[in-house]
Design a protein around this motif. Structure first.
Motif, PDB file in Angstrom:
ATOM      1  N   VAL A 296       8.012 -12.481  37.047  1.00 45.43           N
ATOM      2  CA  VAL A 296       8.712 -11.330  36.467  1.00 45.43           C
ATOM      3  C   VAL A 296       7.692 -10.328  35.944  1.00 45.43           C
ATOM      4  O   VAL A 296       6.765 -10.696  35.218  1.00 45.43           O
ATOM      5  CB  VAL A 296       9.650 -11.754  35.313  1.00 45.43           C
ATOM      6  CG1 VAL A 296      10.401 -10.542  34.766  1.00 45.43           C
ATOM      7  CG2 VAL A 296      10.631 -12.826  35.774  1.00 45.43           C
ATOM      8  N   LEU A 297       7.868  -9.069  36.312  1.00 46.44           N
ATOM      9  CA  LEU A 297       7.007  -7.980  35.844  1.00 46.44           C
ATOM     10  C   LEU A 297       7.874  -6.864  35.290  1.00 46.44           C
ATOM     11  O   LEU A 297       8.823  -6.428  35.946  1.00 46.44           O
ATOM     12  CB  LEU A 297       6.147  -7.439  36.991  1.00 46.44           C
ATOM     13  CG  LEU A 297       5.474  -6.073  36.768  1.00 46.44           C
ATOM     14  CD1 LEU A 297       4.478  -6.139  35.616  1.00 46.44           C
ATOM     15  CD2 LEU A 297       4.796  -5.590  38.043  1.00 46.44           C
ATOM     16  N   VAL A 298       7.546  -6.405  34.083  1.00 38.89           N
ATOM     17  CA  VAL A 298       8.193  -5.229  33.510  1.00 38.89           C
ATOM     18  C   VAL A 298       7.170  -4.099  33.517  1.00 38.89           C
ATOM     19  O   VAL A 298       6.122  -4.200  32.872  1.00 38.89           O
ATOM     20  CB  VAL A 298       8.692  -5.486  32.074  1.00 38.89           C
ATOM     21  CG1 VAL A 298       9.296  -4.212  31.489  1.00 38.89           C
ATOM     22  CG2 VAL A 298       9.717  -6.614  32.060  1.00 38.89           C
ATOM     23  N   GLU A 299       7.465  -3.049  34.265  1.00 44.70           N
ATOM     24  CA  GLU A 299       6.579  -1.885  34.308  1.00 44.70           C
ATOM     25  C   GLU A 299       7.050  -0.909  33.233  1.00 44.70           C
ATOM     26  O   GLU A 299       7.976  -0.130  33.452  1.00 44.70           O
ATOM     27  CB  GLU A 299       6.608  -1.242  35.693  1.00 44.70           C
ATOM     28  CG  GLU A 299       6.069  -2.158  36.778  1.00 44.70           C
ATOM     29  CD  GLU A 299       5.922  -1.470  38.127  1.00 44.70           C
ATOM     30  OE1 GLU A 299       4.782  -1.355  38.607  1.00 44.70           O
ATOM     31  OE2 GLU A 299       6.949  -1.058  38.701  1.00 44.70           O
ATOM     32  N   PHE A 300       6.399  -0.973  32.071  1.00 41.03           N
ATOM     33  CA  PHE A 300       6.790  -0.080  30.981  1.00 41.03           C
ATOM     34  C   PHE A 300       6.506   1.363  31.366  1.00 41.03           C
ATOM     35  O   PHE A 300       7.235   2.278  30.985  1.00 41.03           O
ATOM     36  CB  PHE A 300       6.035  -0.452  29.704  1.00 41.03           C
ATOM     37  CG  PHE A 300       6.579   0.210  28.469  1.00 41.03           C
ATOM     38  CD1 PHE A 300       7.716  -0.280  27.848  1.00 41.03           C
ATOM     39  CD2 PHE A 300       5.960   1.321  27.926  1.00 41.03           C
ATOM     40  CE1 PHE A 300       8.235   0.328  26.715  1.00 41.03           C
ATOM     41  CE2 PHE A 300       6.464   1.935  26.792  1.00 41.03           C
ATOM     42  CZ  PHE A 300       7.606   1.443  26.187  1.00 41.03           C
ATOM     43  N   ASP A 301       5.432   1.563  32.111  1.00 42.41           N
ATOM     44  CA  ASP A 301       5.112   2.876  32.680  1.00 42.41           C
ATOM     45  C   ASP A 301       5.182   2.769  34.198  1.00 42.41           C
ATOM     46  O   ASP A 301       4.652   1.816  34.786  1.00 42.41           O
ATOM     47  CB  ASP A 301       3.706   3.328  32.266  1.00 42.41           C
ATOM     48  CG  ASP A 301       3.593   3.561  30.765  1.00 42.41           C
ATOM     49  OD1 ASP A 301       4.511   4.170  30.195  1.00 42.41           O
ATOM     50  OD2 ASP A 301       2.585   3.127  30.170  1.00 42.41           O
ATOM     51  N   LEU A 302       5.814   3.744  34.831  1.00 46.74           N
ATOM     52  CA  LEU A 302       5.917   3.733  36.284  1.00 46.74           C
ATOM     53  C   LEU A 302       4.532   3.874  36.913  1.00 46.74           C
ATOM     54  O   LEU A 302       3.672   4.582  36.382  1.00 46.74           O
ATOM     55  CB  LEU A 302       6.814   4.881  36.758  1.00 46.74           C
ATOM     56  CG  LEU A 302       8.277   4.823  36.313  1.00 46.74           C
ATOM     57  CD1 LEU A 302       9.029   6.053  36.808  1.00 46.74           C
ATOM     58  CD2 LEU A 302       8.946   3.557  36.816  1.00 46.74           C
ATOM     59  N   PRO A 303       4.290   3.220  38.044  1.00 46.33           N
ATOM     60  CA  PRO A 303       2.986   3.336  38.702  1.00 46.33           C
ATOM     61  C   PRO A 303       2.777   4.757  39.225  1.00 46.33           C
ATOM     62  O   PRO A 303       3.664   5.312  39.882  1.00 46.33           O
ATOM     63  CB  PRO A 303       3.081   2.327  39.850  1.00 46.33           C
ATOM     64  CG  PRO A 303       4.544   2.174  40.106  1.00 46.33           C
ATOM     65  CD  PRO A 303       5.207   2.326  38.779  1.00 46.33           C
ATOM     66  N   PRO A 304       1.619   5.366  38.949  1.00 49.00           N
ATOM     67  CA  PRO A 304       1.378   6.751  39.369  1.00 49.00           C
ATOM     68  C   PRO A 304       1.012   6.892  40.841  1.00 49.00           C
ATOM     69  O   PRO A 304       1.023   8.002  41.378  1.00 49.00           O
ATOM     70  CB  PRO A 304       0.211   7.182  38.480  1.00 49.00           C
ATOM     71  CG  PRO A 304      -0.533   5.914  38.217  1.00 49.00           C
ATOM     72  CD  PRO A 304       0.519   4.840  38.128  1.00 49.00           C
ATOM     73  N   SER A 305       0.673   5.784  41.504  1.00 51.15           N
ATOM     74  CA  SER A 305       0.280   5.853  42.911  1.00 51.15           C
ATOM     75  C   SER A 305       0.610   4.532  43.595  1.00 51.15           C
ATOM     76  O   SER A 305       0.826   3.504  42.937  1.00 51.15           O
ATOM     77  CB  SER A 305      -1.222   6.132  43.046  1.00 51.15           C
ATOM     78  OG  SER A 305      -1.976   5.027  42.574  1.00 51.15           O
ATOM     79  N   LYS A 306       0.625   4.560  44.924  1.00 53.98           N
ATOM     80  CA  LYS A 306       0.905   3.334  45.672  1.00 53.98           C
ATOM     81  C   LYS A 306      -0.210   2.319  45.476  1.00 53.98           C
ATOM     82  O   LYS A 306       0.035   1.105  45.458  1.00 53.98           O
ATOM     83  CB  LYS A 306       1.073   3.654  47.156  1.00 53.98           C
ATOM     84  CG  LYS A 306       1.526   2.450  47.971  1.00 53.98           C
ATOM     85  CD  LYS A 306       1.890   2.826  49.388  1.00 53.98           C
ATOM     86  CE  LYS A 306       2.426   1.610  50.151  1.00 53.98           C
ATOM     87  NZ  LYS A 306       2.837   1.960  51.531  1.00 53.98           N
TER      88      LYS A 306
END
Length: 234
Positions: free
Chosen positions: A165-175
């Motif tokens: 399980v991963l929670v991305e608190f900040d969206l990834p800015p790049s692939k």
């Protein structure tokens, strides 16, 4: 049910969801409520990734204040040796079966946590399944909180972490950043499919462009977290 990303694009074997929030204050409250629900419906260890150190500090403070999780924080103030030790200890705590607590010890811990834990304020939605208290004798769920900069510098011999399980608190800015997060925490495609890996993205109002970019990374639709959070593991 969320789309499971196919082999032909994005990260194979990963299910993506999002939790929409109105602002940064509500984001922290919603995160705490979501994680408290997750630890009831699934005892799996998980990771939270932030783009910046200031954001990581806010997340760590919120989790530590709740007294509901065993938090391992890896940030830029730690030396390389300290990061390696912290990661090793996290893996040991997350994946090794703990010894049973002495009689009465778990009850005292649970009572202490219940007495000192504040209620979440400002959350914009509720999640079903998180009302039960942590059972006596149960260890708190292990949480790894880390920034992208430190994730990139983790020792290769300790990777992948094998989390589910991963929670991305900040969206990834790049692939590139997105791919690194997935491969470092979950492992390869076969590992991800066997673990039924789940990613939850915290999306603030006004982040539509960043969210659409995320959808292009995963090569599929990102569904909203269901009210019954346990359904994300079905």
């Amino acid at each position: 049910m969320a789309t499971e990303v196919p082999l032909s694009g994005g990260a194979a074997g990963v299910r993506h969801y999002y939790a929409a929030v109105g602002n940064k204050e509500a984001k922290l409250a919603t995160l705490l409520e979501l994680l408290q629900t997750l630890q009831v419906v699934s005892r799996r260890p998980f990771a939270i990734i932030c783009s910046a150190r200031d954001t990581l500090d806010s997340v760590i403070f919120t989790l530590m204040r709740s007294r509901s999780f065993a938090v391992t924080a890896i940030h830029s103030d730690l030396t390389e040796k300290e990061r390696e030790l912290a990661l090793t200890n996290f893996r040991r705590s997350a994946f090794e079966t703990p010894a049973p607590a002495p009689n009465g010890a778990s009850d005292a811990t649970a009572a202490s946590e219940k007495e000192g834990a504040p209620e979440s304020e400002g959350a914009e939605r509720g999640f079903a399944g998180g009302q039960e208290q942590q059972g006596a004798g149960e260890q708190p769920v292990c949480v790894l909180a880390i920034t992208d900069v430190c994730l990139k510098a983790l020792p290769k011999e300790l990777l992948p972490l094998g989390l589910g399980v991963l929670v991305e608190f900040d969206l990834p800015p790049s692939k590139e950043v997105y791919t690194r997060r997935i491969s470092t925490l979950f492992g390869g495609g076969r590992d991800r499919r066997s673990q039924r890996c789940v990613v939850v993205d915290m999306v603030e109002a006004g982040s539509i462009a960043a969210f659409r970019l995320l959808e292009s990374f995963v090569a599929g639709q990102v569904q909203e977290v269901p009210v019954r959070v346990g359904d994300i593991f079905l």
